[in-house]
Enzyme design. Sequence first.
Site, PDB file in Angstrom:
ATOM      1  N   GLU A  68      52.041  61.303  41.841  1.00  0.00           N
ATOM      2  CA  GLU A  68      51.392  62.584  41.562  1.00  0.00           C
ATOM      3  C   GLU A  68      52.010  63.271  40.350  1.00  0.00           C
ATOM      4  O   GLU A  68      51.303  63.828  39.500  1.00  0.00           O
ATOM      5  CB  GLU A  68      51.496  63.509  42.782  1.00  0.00           C
ATOM      6  N   ARG A 274      58.038  48.982  45.935  1.00  0.00           N
ATOM      7  CA  ARG A 274      57.673  50.382  45.703  1.00  0.00           C
ATOM      8  C   ARG A 274      58.880  51.294  45.879  1.00  0.00           C
ATOM      9  O   ARG A 274      59.049  52.264  45.146  1.00  0.00           O
ATOM     10  CB  ARG A 274      56.548  50.772  46.688  1.00  0.00           C
ATOM     11  N   GLY A 315      62.010  53.308  37.424  1.00  0.00           N
ATOM     12  CA  GLY A 315      61.431  53.644  36.135  1.00  0.00           C
ATOM     13  C   GLY A 315      61.364  52.506  35.132  1.00  0.00           C
ATOM     14  O   GLY A 315      61.275  52.757  33.924  1.00  0.00           O
ATOM     15  N   PRO A 341      46.351  50.739  39.031  1.00  0.00           N
ATOM     16  CA  PRO A 341      46.185  49.549  38.202  1.00  0.00           C
ATOM     17  C   PRO A 341      46.140  49.860  36.711  1.00  0.00           C
ATOM     18  O   PRO A 341      46.124  48.947  35.883  1.00  0.00           O
ATOM     19  CB  PRO A 341      44.829  49.008  38.660  1.00  0.00           C
TER      20      PRO A 341
END
Length: 430
Positions: A68, A274, A315, A341
């Site tokens: 987000e 993730r 990152g 994606p």
Amino acid sequence: MTQSKPPFSLRAYRSAASLAKPLAKLALSRRLKAGKEDPARIGERKGEPGQARPSGPLVWLHGASVGESLSVLPLIERLSAEMPRTNFLVTTGTVTSAALMEERLPPRAIHQYVPVDQPHFVRSFLDHWRPDAALFVESELWPSLIGETRRRGVPMALVNGRLSPKSFESWQPRAEAARSLLDAFDIVLGQDTENARRLATLSGRQVPMLGNLKQAAEALPADEAALDALRAAIGERPVWVAASTHAGEEEAILDAHQQLNGRLPDLLTVIAPRHPGRGTQVQALCAERNLPAIRRGTGALPGPEHAVYVADTLGELGLFYRTCSVAFIGGSLVKTGGHNPLEPARLSCAIITGPHLFNFQDTYAAMRSAGGSALVRNDRDLSASLLRLMTDPVTREEMARHAREWADDAAAAVLDDVIHALRPVLEQAG
């Protein structure tokens, strides 16, 4: 938007939350001990400011976590150019997102941790920052945060609105409470057709679908020295990346790797979980299958003896997308809803995904129609797709080109449309 009296369930929640201040502090202490909070900035989670408020108009943007918060970066860049007197406050709730925001926020933008949804903490936060407008991103419907902000008359918008099927079902028995929370927003924008439909059902109002803000994000960065070192370590080996994977997916990914041993014996599989903290867990799964693996989190590079490189750092996806010409996007073989994606598309990767894509349903549908991605349902499908793409450079490069062109075309349009729709709220911030 004028609001009626909140329903009993929301009033009860706020009353209970007001009395539960000690419990909220205890919960924060436990999260701190578990490494889920930043000890140097824990006060921000209690509404204690970490910086002075800049003078002049202030637009507050809130996104829960990494996805987000990254999606608002292009929005902030554009608004900053168009509103030169305005400063921007970005709040998130996770340590990971905070680290990324500290690196990537433009000038005149400040990061703070969002206060826990406890009325005393929220009031302290609002007393200090006094936002002139508030943009909530995706699906953060916290009653105290929303209610206290609206009571102060702050113009509010829900941007890139998302409500997963599971969340939608959980709100159905509390439809009155959901409608009351959504009524606080002057503007509600859905990120795709299905999310707009779910938000419209709960709110009882029209919800425009203007596209996903993540389409407007810049290409992920990569450190040039790190990129050169990784490319040198890989050499001429065929390599692909499984990005943003979740528990339950790595097994299928490793099975697919093993199925390719006979045809692609030098294959290097890069797995970027993730949640980077799962790196040791992924390495253990490799050991169970006798697949030699090394973790990037240890500072190591893959050698010729390694079958798997576990990319358990924060990152660095831009680094791996630049190294690999094929990317599987996780959260899609399990019912997480898929991940973005557009990041690999912008870096010319051919894209493979599983079937569970409700977080990006419209995006994936359009990308597949453009010839930019392939759908797999299990390890056998995955190994077959990988074999074709790894051994057929024409097909691989054509798929990557279609994905990149579609992503580039979508980027400019969505940002223009969203900013136009937000004008009524933004104009009140000067």
